[in-house]
Design a protein around this motif. Sequence first.
Motif, PDB file in Angstrom:
ATOM      1  N   ASP A  25      66.046  26.781  22.970  1.00  0.00           N
ATOM      2  CA  ASP A  25      64.323  26.886  24.148  1.00  0.00           C
ATOM      3  C   ASP A  25      63.210  26.008  23.169  1.00  0.00           C
ATOM      4  N   LEU A  26      63.971  25.798  21.530  1.00  0.00           N
ATOM      5  CA  LEU A  26      62.682  25.151  20.502  1.00  0.00           C
ATOM      6  C   LEU A  26      63.045  23.550  21.247  1.00  0.00           C
ATOM      7  N   ARG A  27      64.193  22.782  21.365  1.00  0.00           N
ATOM      8  CA  ARG A  27      65.156  21.783  21.332  1.00  0.00           C
ATOM      9  C   ARG A  27      64.029  21.359  23.043  1.00  0.00           C
ATOM     10  N   GLU A  28      64.308  22.276  24.130  1.00  0.00           N
ATOM     11  CA  GLU A  28      63.634  22.321  25.343  1.00  0.00           C
ATOM     12  C   GLU A  28      61.953  21.609  25.315  1.00  0.00           C
ATOM     13  N   LEU A  29      61.363  22.793  24.637  1.00  0.00           N
ATOM     14  CA  LEU A  29      60.037  22.827  24.100  1.00  0.00           C
ATOM     15  C   LEU A  29      59.195  21.258  23.440  1.00  0.00           C
ATOM     16  N   ALA A  30      60.356  21.097  22.770  1.00  0.00           N
ATOM     17  CA  ALA A  30      59.744  19.908  21.671  1.00  0.00           C
ATOM     18  C   ALA A  30      60.270  18.799  22.695  1.00  0.00           C
ATOM     19  N   ALA A  31      60.948  18.353  23.404  1.00  0.00           N
ATOM     20  CA  ALA A  31      61.054  17.559  24.126  1.00  0.00           C
ATOM     21  C   ALA A  31      60.067  16.795  25.035  1.00  0.00           C
ATOM     22  N   GLN A  32      59.205  18.033  25.430  1.00  0.00           N
ATOM     23  CA  GLN A  32      58.653  17.675  26.129  1.00  0.00           C
ATOM     24  C   GLN A  32      56.930  17.353  25.827  1.00  0.00           C
ATOM     25  N   THR A  33      56.663  17.676  24.137  1.00  0.00           N
ATOM     26  CA  THR A  33      55.345  17.811  23.404  1.00  0.00           C
ATOM     27  C   THR A  33      55.019  17.232  22.218  1.00  0.00           C
ATOM     28  N   CYS A  34      53.725  16.785  21.527  1.00  0.00           N
ATOM     29  CA  CYS A  34      54.463  16.413  20.013  1.00  0.00           C
ATOM     30  C   CYS A  34      54.718  17.881  19.446  1.00  0.00           C
ATOM     31  N   THR A  35      55.526  17.058  17.676  1.00  0.00           N
ATOM     32  CA  THR A  35      55.750  17.699  17.177  1.00  0.00           C
ATOM     33  C   THR A  35      55.677  17.100  15.852  1.00  0.00           C
ATOM     34  N   VAL A  36      54.997  17.943  14.653  1.00  0.00           N
ATOM     35  CA  VAL A  36      55.325  17.726  13.903  1.00  0.00           C
ATOM     36  C   VAL A  36      55.740  18.439  13.074  1.00  0.00           C
ATOM     37  N   ALA A  37      55.911  17.933  11.522  1.00  0.00           N
ATOM     38  CA  ALA A  37      56.931  18.482  10.091  1.00  0.00           C
ATOM     39  C   ALA A  37      55.611  19.068   9.233  1.00  0.00           C
ATOM     40  N   LEU A  38      55.689  20.137   9.039  1.00  0.00           N
ATOM     41  CA  LEU A  38      55.137  20.597   7.574  1.00  0.00           C
ATOM     42  C   LEU A  38      55.868  20.236   6.136  1.00  0.00           C
ATOM     43  N   PRO A  39      54.976  20.550   5.339  1.00  0.00           N
ATOM     44  CA  PRO A  39      55.781  20.623   3.827  1.00  0.00           C
ATOM     45  C   PRO A  39      56.882  21.724   4.211  1.00  0.00           C
ATOM     46  N   PHE A  40      57.656  21.305   3.241  1.00  0.00           N
ATOM     47  CA  PHE A  40      59.347  21.954   3.495  1.00  0.00           C
ATOM     48  C   PHE A  40      58.887  23.178   2.691  1.00  0.00           C
ATOM     49  N   ALA A  41      58.895  24.723   3.511  1.00  0.00           N
ATOM     50  CA  ALA A  41      58.666  26.135   3.182  1.00  0.00           C
ATOM     51  C   ALA A  41      57.432  26.123   2.689  1.00  0.00           C
ATOM     52  N   GLN A  42      56.727  25.643   3.160  1.00  0.00           N
ATOM     53  CA  GLN A  42      54.938  25.884   3.483  1.00  0.00           C
ATOM     54  C   GLN A  42      54.341  25.756   1.424  1.00  0.00           C
ATOM     55  N   ALA A  43      55.170  24.663   0.593  1.00  0.00           N
ATOM     56  CA  ALA A  43      55.222  25.062  -0.908  1.00  0.00           C
ATOM     57  C   ALA A  43      53.879  24.584  -0.930  1.00  0.00           C
ATOM     58  N   ASP A  44      53.514  24.757  -1.929  1.00  0.00           N
ATOM     59  CA  ASP A  44      51.664  24.602  -2.421  1.00  0.00           C
ATOM     60  C   ASP A  44      52.167  23.415  -3.832  1.00  0.00           C
ATOM     61  N   LEU A  45      51.432  22.491  -2.895  1.00  0.00           N
ATOM     62  CA  LEU A  45      51.650  20.631  -3.430  1.00  0.00           C
ATOM     63  C   LEU A  45      50.454  21.159  -4.188  1.00  0.00           C
ATOM     64  N   ASP A  46      49.882  21.437  -5.216  1.00  0.00           N
ATOM     65  CA  ASP A  46      49.502  21.814  -6.661  1.00  0.00           C
ATOM     66  C   ASP A  46      50.812  22.252  -6.963  1.00  0.00           C
ATOM     67  N   ALA A  47      51.524  22.877  -6.844  1.00  0.00           N
ATOM     68  CA  ALA A  47      52.838  23.322  -7.566  1.00  0.00           C
ATOM     69  C   ALA A  47      53.587  22.197  -7.464  1.00  0.00           C
ATOM     70  N   VAL A  48      53.655  21.726  -6.293  1.00  0.00           N
ATOM     71  CA  VAL A  48      54.940  19.882  -6.391  1.00  0.00           C
ATOM     72  C   VAL A  48      54.223  19.460  -7.229  1.00  0.00           C
ATOM     73  N   ARG A  49      52.845  19.234  -7.289  1.00  0.00           N
ATOM     74  CA  ARG A  49      52.260  18.475  -7.903  1.00  0.00           C
ATOM     75  C   ARG A  49      52.865  18.413  -9.740  1.00  0.00           C
ATOM     76  N   SER A  50      52.988  19.901 -10.675  1.00  0.00           N
ATOM     77  CA  SER A  50      52.321  20.573 -11.220  1.00  0.00           C
ATOM     78  C   SER A  50      54.239  20.122 -12.552  1.00  0.00           C
ATOM     79  N   LEU A  51      54.920  20.125 -11.508  1.00  0.00           N
ATOM     80  CA  LEU A  51      56.438  20.424 -10.947  1.00  0.00           C
ATOM     81  C   LEU A  51      57.028  18.584 -12.481  1.00  0.00           C
ATOM     82  N   ALA A  52      56.456  17.820 -10.730  1.00  0.00           N
ATOM     83  CA  ALA A  52      56.602  16.558 -11.685  1.00  0.00           C
ATOM     84  C   ALA A  52      57.579  16.064 -11.460  1.00  0.00           C
TER      85      ALA A  52
END
Length: 974
Positions: free
Chosen positions: A386-413
Amino acid sequence: MRIRTTRPSGVVHGVRRAAAAVAAASLTCAPAALAVGVAAPAAHAAPVTAAPTPTTEVATPTASEPTTAAAADGTSSGDSRRAGMPQFLSLTISTVTPEVVRDDRTTGGGTPGGGPRQDGHEATVTVTGTVRNVGDRDVSDVEVRLQRAPRIDATEEVRSVLNLDQSSYGTVGLFHPVAESLGQGESADFTLSLPLNDTATRSLEITEPGVYPLLVNVNGTPDYGGRARLDDARFLLPVLSLPAGATPTATARQQGPVAPSPVPVTMLYPLTAAPELAAGQPGPALDSPAAVRLVDDSLPQSLAPGGRLHGVLAAAREALSPEADPHGALGAGLCLAIDPDLLVTVDAMTRGFEVSKDPADPDSDTSSTDTVEAEGQAAAAAWLKDLRELAAQTCTVALPFAQADLDAVRSLASPQVTASALAAPADIVDGILGVKSVRDLVWPSTGQLAPATLATVTKALAPAPEESAGAAPAPPDPAAPPADRHAAPTVLIADNTVETAGAAKMAGSGSTSSASRETADVARITPAKAADGVPEAGPPEPGAPAVGAPTASNPALLFDMPTSAALAAVGAQPSTPAFVPEDLRFEIDDDSRTARLQDAMGAVAWPLLEARRSAVSALRSGGSGSGSDATTPPAPLVIAPPQDWTADHDEASALLGLLQRAYQDGLAAPRPLSTALAAAAAPGAPSAELSDPNPGDGIAEVGADGSDPGSGGTGTTGRAGFGFTWNTNRSVSDTLIEKLRGQLARLGTLSGMLAGNGPDGETPEHYITPLYRDVLRAVSTWGRGGAGTSDVRAAAEDRTAALTASLTDQFDAVTVVAPGSVYTLASSQSPLLVVAKNDLAMPVTTSLRIRAPEGVQIGQADDYVVPARGSRQIQVPAQIEFSRQMDLRVQLLAPDSTPIGEQIHISLHSNAYGMVIPVLTGVSGALLLFLAGRRGWHRLRGQHDRADDRASERGPVLEQYRRDDAHPGPEDEG
């Protein structure tokens, strides 16, 4: 001491009721106080307001509403919400009809999507709910009534009005009895109705479109106390247009379709879930039938019919169907914001899964049944289809993987973690769904961004050409213009987290110029500067630009803070986003899901209705004195629910239906996300500063328990005077960051060991990437800051423990095989034979480290490749100078010299005798040659030799032997 009382009866009870009535009369100075509990018919009462116009309403106390809400224990109410109210009753809103007031006759409207939402042309507002006794005593004379506050006229009021005392809700109805008495734990339902506007009876007096705060007030008399206001519930009522019969005069009626200019609206629609893949599982062999492991069975339930993810996706499919959206308006302005981790998990579930019994142990038993696994696998396949069918007819955008805290990602370096969080998600979404998603847009899960983190984001998605030259080049995007391939990415953040010239839009003043209103939701952001013009100082942060370096800017798309905050309260797990100012926070858990949904719809509708009101006002005044005219385009609106949105089918349908009705009524017009991104990157975007509310003290500084040791993280920056609170509630603790850094170092070691593809064709990247993703799942912000924060932090610790155990097991799987007995060398130069075993699914590169006693010389050991799930015999050159038994310690090393596997002890016995045997052999040979040479020399010269004397002494004996052989005796002849 708490004493449980029982309700008195008979004469005593009658006297107590009379005393309560007299007390109420003395407080209000109104003779009608004796009528407490008697609900007069609404048709025979006049509205209780102090002025004829709704904009100047002042609360006027009645006989049945004590002005101080005196409690049974003598406490009094405070200045906001439930302050001072005794905890005897709990009031819950169940339904509000209509949810959105609208005159459907003007559009021939129905319910978009065909959902069971309540909206339409009713001229009466009906509220149903439940009153429950939650105290330690009975409560008698329980009554409720409906009240209204003035229409919202400023952005901050969208939230602040919900925190006001009930006295601010000055338009009131009559009290209606609910129950004569409620015992402890008992509850009773109620229904309240008031006309929108009726001069002949008591009504809500709503005479024009807008967003109106409503409140349901409950009074009662607890045992051993007086009559008091014991609880209330409040919500927002959006009025898009007035139905027939609700408008006092034709000239006062302002309907939706007459809006001079619709508001351009872009909406992000999150499809996310908490991380569910169990940690510590490296990439399986390609096309492997092995099932993935989940931490629990919540995701299979959510994907099945009746589950949250199934409902949210179904709501979008229904709202975007040709029947509900015939002109494609809703679909044009909507973009699916998809978590790539969710897609990876669901896609893996379609090939089978199992549920781990202990998420902290990567090798634990499973707890799922065959039925659960089969049903979950089918649900995952259907949802993904169902998601593939809906995504084929509308806009899609990817979020950061697993909604990771980008401040933590920066700190991990870690470059690998950063790339997995920011660069890989778009490719994951495109690969699984078969679409081309929007690129170069980063939406931080917290809705805000630290200056140093902005630099990390930019470096990850727009590396400089010289920096990317050394790395493996990514395949070029033929659809992207050459000039844009290294453009700075656009960030989507809350509009109150930056300082920009568009702040007037937040105030709802309508006094901005045409150009500024068109760009009110976009900006070019840079880190904030101190008074000397240098970026604010602080400790060095990985990825942060150096002090004094040229400051780059990033395009930013700014979503509406009040709308996003209201949407965050919708669903099963309400939360208050970190960017909400401190003075606009309140306990959302006290409200029912229905009330929170009403608040969200009111927050969405307010910018649209305010733009129409401002335009109509400018049209009537001819544009004089307001700084704008009827031709001024309204400010665009970006609607972004939180990424950890837990709305169900009905709630999502209601919000999408509201937006659909706004399009139909001309209040809004769809603006595609691509158009909004183009506006953000355009040269005309206003400049803005991304401020750090706590300069110099770092970001996400919390203790191990998540507590903030600093000032609480509340800043005063932001548009229109809105401050915001830094993401302390959602941040990752320093303790967890340090643990993950240690595991990232081990992951780097494991990655360096992998030597080529596995036997089934899997690559080292395929094998190691899931383990890097485990780090991102551990720093996910899903659920942080809400009621389940402690559970989320515990899950992150379990995930880290599982990753640690998995890496330990993998290093232990590559080791040296210990011989079963003493190892004997045939000679002093015999090579030492060692067997290395590899139980991993990938070939690995290792070397040997042998520690030997003095007198044993071990040759230089090269790097060896040990095949996957196999072993290899390694010959190590050795030189031993003595013959005895010795102990060698042998261990494998990774390419970075990290010890791996078990260190074994080899008992070695050598037959070498050092230099003794060679010396003796040499001396003996020399002596033999000397003696033989001397005898030969004497014979050659005819000289006598002593050896000849010894031979002559043996001569007679030999002669006798010869005679015996020539003349045998008689016995020999016989």
